[in-house]
Enzyme design. Structure first.
Site, PDB file in Angstrom:
ATOM      1  N   LEU A   1       0.957  -1.022  -0.050  1.00 35.10           N
ATOM      2  CA  LEU A   1      -0.028   0.195  -0.194  1.00 35.10           C
ATOM      3  C   LEU A   1       1.122   1.146   0.259  1.00 35.10           C
ATOM      4  CD1 LEU A   1      -2.544  -1.531   2.772  1.00 35.10           C
ATOM      5  CD2 LEU A   1      -3.198   0.018   0.474  1.00 35.10           C
TER       6      LEU A   1
ATOM      7  N   LYS B   1      -3.073  -0.983  15.810  1.00 34.46           N
ATOM      8  CA  LYS B   1      -4.303   0.049  15.488  1.00 34.46           C
ATOM      9  C   LYS B   1      -5.016   0.597  16.201  1.00 34.46           C
ATOM     10  CE  LYS B   1      -2.194  -1.276  11.270  1.00 34.46           C
ATOM     11  NZ  LYS B   1      -1.483   0.073  10.579  1.00 34.46           N
TER      12      LYS B   1
ATOM     13  N   TYR C   1      -1.484  -6.515  16.934  1.00 34.24           N
ATOM     14  CA  TYR C   1      -1.921  -5.721  16.453  1.00 34.24           C
ATOM     15  C   TYR C   1      -2.958  -4.530  16.093  1.00 34.24           C
ATOM     16  CZ  TYR C   1      -2.737  -4.749  11.051  1.00 34.24           C
ATOM     17  OH  TYR C   1      -3.005  -4.382   9.525  1.00 34.24           O
TER      18      TYR C   1
ATOM     19  N   SER D   1      -6.959  -0.241  10.436  1.00 36.92           N
ATOM     20  CA  SER D   1      -7.013  -1.775  10.080  1.00 36.92           C
ATOM     21  C   SER D   1      -8.645  -1.894  10.747  1.00 36.92           C
ATOM     22  CB  SER D   1      -5.873  -2.909  10.322  1.00 36.92           C
ATOM     23  OG  SER D   1      -6.519  -4.073  10.345  1.00 36.92           O
TER      24      SER D   1
HETATM   25  P1  NAD Z   1       3.803  -4.763   3.425  1.00 36.31           P
HETATM   26  O1  NAD Z   1       3.919  -5.719   4.218  1.00 36.31           O
HETATM   27  O2  NAD Z   1       3.789  -4.827   1.952  1.00 36.31           O
HETATM   28  O3  NAD Z   1       4.139  -3.493   3.624  1.00 36.31           O
HETATM   29  C1  NAD Z   1       4.795  -2.664   4.700  1.00 36.31           C
HETATM   30  C2  NAD Z   1       6.623  -2.180   4.514  1.00 36.31           C
HETATM   31  O4  NAD Z   1       6.351  -1.796   6.000  1.00 36.31           O
HETATM   32  C3  NAD Z   1       6.455  -3.257   4.215  1.00 36.31           C
HETATM   33  O5  NAD Z   1       7.803  -2.967   3.211  1.00 36.31           O
HETATM   34  C4  NAD Z   1       7.775  -3.231   5.551  1.00 36.31           C
HETATM   35  O6  NAD Z   1       9.561  -2.897   5.218  1.00 36.31           O
HETATM   36  C5  NAD Z   1       7.474  -1.694   5.437  1.00 36.31           C
HETATM   37  N1  NAD Z   1       7.813  -1.613   7.558  1.00 36.31           N
HETATM   38  C6  NAD Z   1       8.079  -2.980   8.483  1.00 36.31           C
HETATM   39  N2  NAD Z   1       8.617  -2.092   9.474  1.00 36.31           N
HETATM   40  C7  NAD Z   1       9.261  -0.973   8.839  1.00 36.31           C
HETATM   41  C8  NAD Z   1       9.470  -0.637   9.802  1.00 36.31           C
HETATM   42  N3  NAD Z   1      10.003  -0.756  11.386  1.00 36.31           N
HETATM   43  N4  NAD Z   1      10.424   0.661   9.395  1.00 36.31           N
HETATM   44  C9  NAD Z   1       9.754   1.230   7.877  1.00 36.31           C
HETATM   45  N5  NAD Z   1       9.051   0.822   7.110  1.00 36.31           N
HETATM   46  C10 NAD Z   1       8.663  -0.375   7.933  1.00 36.31           C
HETATM   47  O7  NAD Z   1       2.365  -4.768   3.619  1.00 36.31           O
HETATM   48  P2  NAD Z   1       1.466  -3.345   3.559  1.00 36.31           P
HETATM   49  O8  NAD Z   1      -0.265  -4.799   3.311  1.00 36.31           O
HETATM   50  O9  NAD Z   1       1.002  -3.031   2.134  1.00 36.31           O
HETATM   51  O10 NAD Z   1       0.417  -2.961   4.460  1.00 36.31           O
HETATM   52  C11 NAD Z   1       0.186  -1.344   4.523  1.00 36.31           C
HETATM   53  C12 NAD Z   1       0.152  -0.568   5.957  1.00 36.31           C
HETATM   54  O11 NAD Z   1      -1.374  -0.962   6.046  1.00 36.31           O
HETATM   55  C13 NAD Z   1       0.272  -1.689   7.099  1.00 36.31           C
HETATM   56  O12 NAD Z   1       0.445  -0.898   8.465  1.00 36.31           O
HETATM   57  C14 NAD Z   1      -1.101  -2.519   7.391  1.00 36.31           C
HETATM   58  O13 NAD Z   1      -1.187  -2.649   9.023  1.00 36.31           O
HETATM   59  C15 NAD Z   1      -2.003  -1.321   7.102  1.00 36.31           C
HETATM   60  N6  NAD Z   1      -2.982  -2.648   6.977  1.00 36.31           N
HETATM   61  C16 NAD Z   1      -3.338  -3.651   5.514  1.00 36.31           C
HETATM   62  C17 NAD Z   1      -4.142  -4.068   5.276  1.00 36.31           C
HETATM   63  C18 NAD Z   1      -4.333  -5.559   3.804  1.00 36.31           C
HETATM   64  O14 NAD Z   1      -5.054  -6.166   3.493  1.00 36.31           O
HETATM   65  N7  NAD Z   1      -2.571  -5.343   3.555  1.00 36.31           N
HETATM   66  C19 NAD Z   1      -4.631  -4.150   5.915  1.00 36.31           C
HETATM   67  C20 NAD Z   1      -5.281  -3.114   6.748  1.00 36.31           C
HETATM   68  C21 NAD Z   1      -4.433  -2.528   7.569  1.00 36.31           C
END
Ligand code: NAD
Length: 305
Positions: A19, A169, A165, A152
């Site tokens: 995202l 969140k 989590y 989330s």
């Molecule tokens: P993803 O794992 O594809 O991307 C998350 C990125 O965050 C990764 O590239 C990772 O390297 C980076 N990251 C992790 N720890 C870090 C740190 N300490 N410092 C800097 N970067 C760091 O995940 P995503 O699905 O793109 O999720 C993005 C956000 O959206 C997250 O906060 C997640 O909780 C939230 N979210 C996602 C979903 C979903 O369906 N994918 C649903 C609800 C919430």
């Protein structure tokens, strides 16, 4: 009219994948200069790899945009400060902060280790504070700011095996509300996105029956919250699978009595829980005070002759 971000400097945490990458690409394509922050670790938040952040910077630059990479971790105060300092050092300002970085560690509640609890809270919630705190000071000083924090569905409603989590969140809602209140007089607004998309976070989940659920269906909602024309603050937008909606805290009208017994609570339960005609107190200008005024108002009304 096309909504653009020319002359705006944005920091997007966790922008090396999923995202965050989509948000960074969208803002950059609309003219923003972007600090692409990503530590590049595994899904559980272990390890580091400069590759994801520099790959996204490469894509943005190749498309004619402006971006720099930051590989600091949001999980420490020093890391958060360094991420914001990158924007200030390279571009002299920060207009937009999108805290999106995230990791996942699953375990049933009774077995969750403190290490796994802390590792997730450190990135999502403490991480939010680590970047908001220095960015907010700059934004207030400049009289302009757009903050988007990431919650989330699990933060709103919980989910199995993710106490860490869910806590984190839910916590960002409180941080965003305070930033919205304290930033209101300085044109600094703060909102929360509740996204979902098929990214690596969906690993292990059977997504074969899902409708189209790419990150590009989420990014426009975040882009609007990050834009100058964003007209809401202290709010929550849901964006997933093509649906954009508002989530909000609502209360039932409630029941007033000058005194209560446990039995009275039981006897009045249907009315206490009646969600018809709910109350919604906007965070800004003062949901806290409006809430208290409403409760006091019911008491005052009841004692009037
Ligand atoms: P993803 O794992 O594809 O991307 C998350 C990125 O965050 C990764 O590239 C990772 O390297 C980076 N990251 C992790 N720890 C870090 C740190 N300490 N410092 C800097 N970067 C760091 O995940 P995503 O699905 O793109 O999720 C993005 C956000 O959206 C997250 O906060 C997640 O909780 C939230 N979210 C996602 C979903 C979903 O369906 N994918 C649903 C609800 C919430």
């Amino acid at each position: 009219m096309t909504l653009r971000f020319d002359d705006r400097v944005a920091v997007v945490t966790g922008a090396g994948r999923g995202l965050g990458r989509e948000y960074a690409m969208l803002l950059a394509a609309r003219g923003a200069t972007v600090v692409v922050n990503d530590v590049g670790g595994t899904l559980t938040g272990d390890g580091a790899d400069a590759g994801p952040a520099s790959a996204v910077v490469g894509e943005i630059v190749a498309a004619g945009g402006q971006a720099v990479a930051s590989t600091e971790s949001v999980a420490t105060a020093e890391g958060g400060q360094a991420i914001i300092d990158t924007a200030l050092r390279e571009f002299g300002r920060i207009d937009i902060l999108i805290h999106n970085a995230g990791n996942v560690r699953r375990a049933p509640l009774a077995q969750m280790s403190y290490e796994d609890f802390d590792a997730v809270v450190d990135v999502h919630l403490r991480g939010a504070f680590h970047v908001v705190r220095p960015a907010f000071a700059e934004m207030v000083e400049a009289g302009y700011g757009r903050i988007v924090l990431t919650s989330s569905i699990g933060g709103l409603y919980g989910n199995h095996e993710v106490a860490n989590y869910a806590v984190a969140k839910a916590g960002v809602l409180g941080l965003s509300n305070v930033a919205a209140l304290e930033g209101a007089a300085s044109n600094v607004i703060s909102n929360v996105v509740v996204p979902a998309a098929v990214t690596r976070m969906a690993e292990g989940i059977d997504t074969s029956a899902y409708p189209p659920m790419g990150a590009e269906l989420v990014a426009p909602a975040v882009g609007w919250l990050a834009h100058e024309s964003c007209s809401v603050t202290g709010e929550i937008l849901v964006a997933l699978a093509g649906r954009v909606a508002r989530a909000y805290i609502g209360e039932t009208r409630g029941v007033y009595r000058p005194s209560w017994t446990i039995e009275d609570v039981a006897a009045n339960l249907a009315e206490i829980r009646d969600t018809a005609d709910p109350l919604v107190f906007p965070v800004v200008p003062g949901g806290h005070d409006a809430h208290i005024r409403h409760s006091f108002g019911m008491a005052a009304e009841a004692v009037q002759p």
